[in-house]
Design an enzyme around this catalytic site. Structure first.
Site, mmCIF file in Angstrom:
data_model
loop_
_atom_site.group_PDB
_atom_site.id
_atom_site.type_symbol
_atom_site.label_atom_id
_atom_site.label_comp_id
_atom_site.label_asym_id
_atom_site.label_seq_id
_atom_site.Cartn_x
_atom_site.Cartn_y
_atom_site.Cartn_z
ATOM 1 N N LYS A 1 57.808 16.677 19.659
ATOM 2 C CA LYS A 1 58.783 16.178 19.045
ATOM 3 C C LYS A 1 58.591 15.874 17.341
ATOM 4 O O LYS A 1 59.590 16.204 16.809
ATOM 5 C CB LYS A 1 59.032 14.782 19.613
ATOM 6 C CG LYS A 1 58.397 14.557 21.019
ATOM 7 C CD LYS A 1 59.706 14.971 22.018
ATOM 8 C CE LYS A 1 58.875 15.298 23.422
ATOM 9 N NZ LYS A 1 59.946 15.232 24.362
ATOM 10 N N ASP B 1 49.597 7.409 26.428
ATOM 11 C CA ASP B 1 50.782 8.460 26.054
ATOM 12 C C ASP B 1 51.306 8.301 24.773
ATOM 13 O O ASP B 1 51.992 7.357 24.654
ATOM 14 C CB ASP B 1 51.559 8.371 27.400
ATOM 15 C CG ASP B 1 52.467 9.886 27.337
ATOM 16 O OD1 ASP B 1 52.540 10.300 26.275
ATOM 17 O OD2 ASP B 1 53.139 10.012 28.369
ATOM 18 N N TRP C 1 58.018 7.310 32.510
ATOM 19 C CA TRP C 1 58.481 8.884 32.638
ATOM 20 C C TRP C 1 58.196 9.436 33.953
ATOM 21 O O TRP C 1 57.277 9.294 34.636
ATOM 22 C CB TRP C 1 57.583 9.597 31.647
ATOM 23 C CG TRP C 1 57.989 11.060 31.304
ATOM 24 C CD1 TRP C 1 59.218 11.667 31.008
ATOM 25 C CD2 TRP C 1 57.031 12.179 31.540
ATOM 26 N NE1 TRP C 1 59.020 13.043 30.869
ATOM 27 C CE2 TRP C 1 57.721 13.472 31.117
ATOM 28 C CE3 TRP C 1 55.593 12.222 31.762
ATOM 29 C CZ2 TRP C 1 57.279 14.834 31.283
ATOM 30 C CZ3 TRP C 1 54.830 13.708 31.343
ATOM 31 C CH2 TRP C 1 55.786 14.797 31.326
HETATM 32 C C1 LMR Z 1 61.675 13.828 28.200
HETATM 33 O O1 LMR Z 1 61.145 12.781 28.791
HETATM 34 O O2 LMR Z 1 62.687 14.135 28.146
HETATM 35 C C2 LMR Z 1 60.289 14.808 27.669
HETATM 36 O O3 LMR Z 1 59.136 13.968 27.537
HETATM 37 C C3 LMR Z 1 60.356 16.090 28.058
HETATM 38 C C4 LMR Z 1 60.028 16.204 29.456
HETATM 39 O O4 LMR Z 1 59.415 17.084 29.650
HETATM 40 O O5 LMR Z 1 60.376 15.675 30.335
#
Ligand code: LMR
Length: 396
Positions: free
Chosen positions: A244, A209, A127
């Site tokens: 979510k 996570d 992420w």
């Molecule tokens: C995402 O990856 O789209 C979600 O976790 C929302 C975010 O805050 O990035």
């Protein structure tokens, strides 16, 4: 002073959502941020949530502050949902946090303050906000490989080799508990067991996570990583999100769950995490936690919520296969059937940055630069438009 502040690039996910809002083309699709949408393109308020809110409106009698760690009824429910009876209650400290990102940041602040010079290992890819959250807390970022060269499957051996060679005692090992973001490619149960054994041998601290519990295979099935880690590790941390699975995005509700080796160590751990929270946002907002606790406290609301969660999961699974079928029907040169192996809200499409740009510029289809697609943003209304656009993009 402010005249000289240099600009920084927009956030790779939220920045695209902002650009999407400003895009005035009639036909456009936002497949960027991980927010569930139903067949009508709406992010619904779950019925269980609406009922819990109604109850709260009728019974809540104060808007006083919560404690630094949040709402007690929420603590118990968050612990049960993630850990169940894997770990005895007296070893577990739960902090209600503003979303899963808040949990990550509190964890990072605590780790940075308590163990100066610590390092965190992140998967490549991960992420995009992970490195920034840890760097902000002064934690050095290392990376381990995740995907094979084909960009479609897990390279488990490469991941294990990197951790075995580089992992040191006290290093934090960040793992995506389920529905790996951005790839949707997860470890099997036996791979989790091998990895947990290795990380314990290396003396690393797992930080899971856990933003998508219930979006992979089911609430319990998605706990495979936690099950394996709790067998091998006496201490670990979980960052949960209820954005979510309860659809509570804007309420910012998550939890940092820290497991101590014994009850006595938990007390000191709690005091340190409290300090990290107090000098950040002081104490968390109440509403989201009260909703989650009310739903999980009531057998009826819980059953309704689980049913709604299963429906969201099922819709995402069927949308993913609808897209794969749509590409087959169009005789696309690229075989997208690997998407069927992925879990959760996202599909890692394999589209190149150039194709991603083309989709945005020429067709108003917004996906994240890595090629990550929020599958939940596809519906019967826009599937053909999307499939046609992807077909064209694969030819450029
Ligand atoms: C995402 O990856 O789209 C979600 O976790 C929302 C975010 O805050 O990035």
């Amino acid at each position: 002073m402010f005249e000289n502040v240099a600009s920084v690039p927009p956030d790779p996910i939220l920045g695209l959502s902002e650009a999407f809002k400003k895009d005035d083309r009639a036909e456009k699709m936002n497949l960027t941020i991980g927010v569930y949408q139903d067949d009508q393109g709406v992010t619904p308020i779950l019925a269980a949530v609406q009922k819990a809110e109604k109850q709260l409106c009728e019974t809540e009698n104060s808007k006083g502050y919560l404690g630094i760690d949040g709402l007690p009824a929420f603590h118990q429910r968050a612990r049960e949902l993630t850990l169940g009876d894997l770990v005895s209650e007296d070893r577990v400290a739960v902090f209600q946090t503003p979303g899963g990102t808040g949990a990550l940041r509190v964890a990072a602040d605590f780790l940075g303050a308590a163990f100066g010079g610590s390092r965190v290992w992140l998967s490549t890819p991960t992420w995009p906000n992970h490195p920034a959250v840890f760097a902000s807390a002064g934690i050095a970022v290392e990376s381990y490989p995740y995907l094979a060269a084909d960009g479609k499957s897990l390279d488990f051996q490469a991941m294990m080799d990197a951790i075995e060679t580089g992992g040191k005692v006290g290093d934090v090992l960040l793992l995506h508990g389920c529905c790996h973001n951005p790839t949707g490619v997860d470890l099997t149960e036996s791979q989790w067991e091998d990895l947990a054994e290795l990380s314990a041998q290396r003396g690393m601290l797992p930080l899971i996570d856990f933003a998508y519990q219930g979006f992979g295979c089911g609430l319990d099935e998605d706990r495979a990583a936690l099950k394996a880690i709790s067998v091998q590790h006496e201490e670990f941390m979980i960052c949960s999100s209820y954005s979510k699975n309860f659809g509570l995005y804007g309420e910012r509700i998550g939890a940092l769950i820290a497991v101590a080796p014994e009850a006595s160590a938990k007390v000191n751990l709690q005091s340190n995490i409290k300090r990290a929270v107090r000098c950040n946002y002081s104490n968390p907002p109440k509403h989201g936690a009260a909703i989650v606790a009310a739903i999980l406290d009531s057998a009826e609301l819980r059953a309704e919520w689980e049913d709604e969660l299963s429906q969201m999961r099922a819709r995402i699974h069927s949308t993913r296969s609808d897209f794969v079928d749509a590409m087959k029907q169009r005789d696309c040169d690229v075989d997208f059937s690997f998407l069927l192996q992925q879990n959760g809200m996202f599909s890692f499409s394999g589209l190149t940055p150039m194709q991603v740009d083309w989709l945005k510029n020429e067709r108003g289809v917004y996906i994240v630069g890595s090629g990550r697609i929020n599958v939940a943003g596809i519906s019967a209304r826009n599937l053909d438009y999307f499939a046609d656009a992807v077909l064209e993009a694969t030819k450029i």
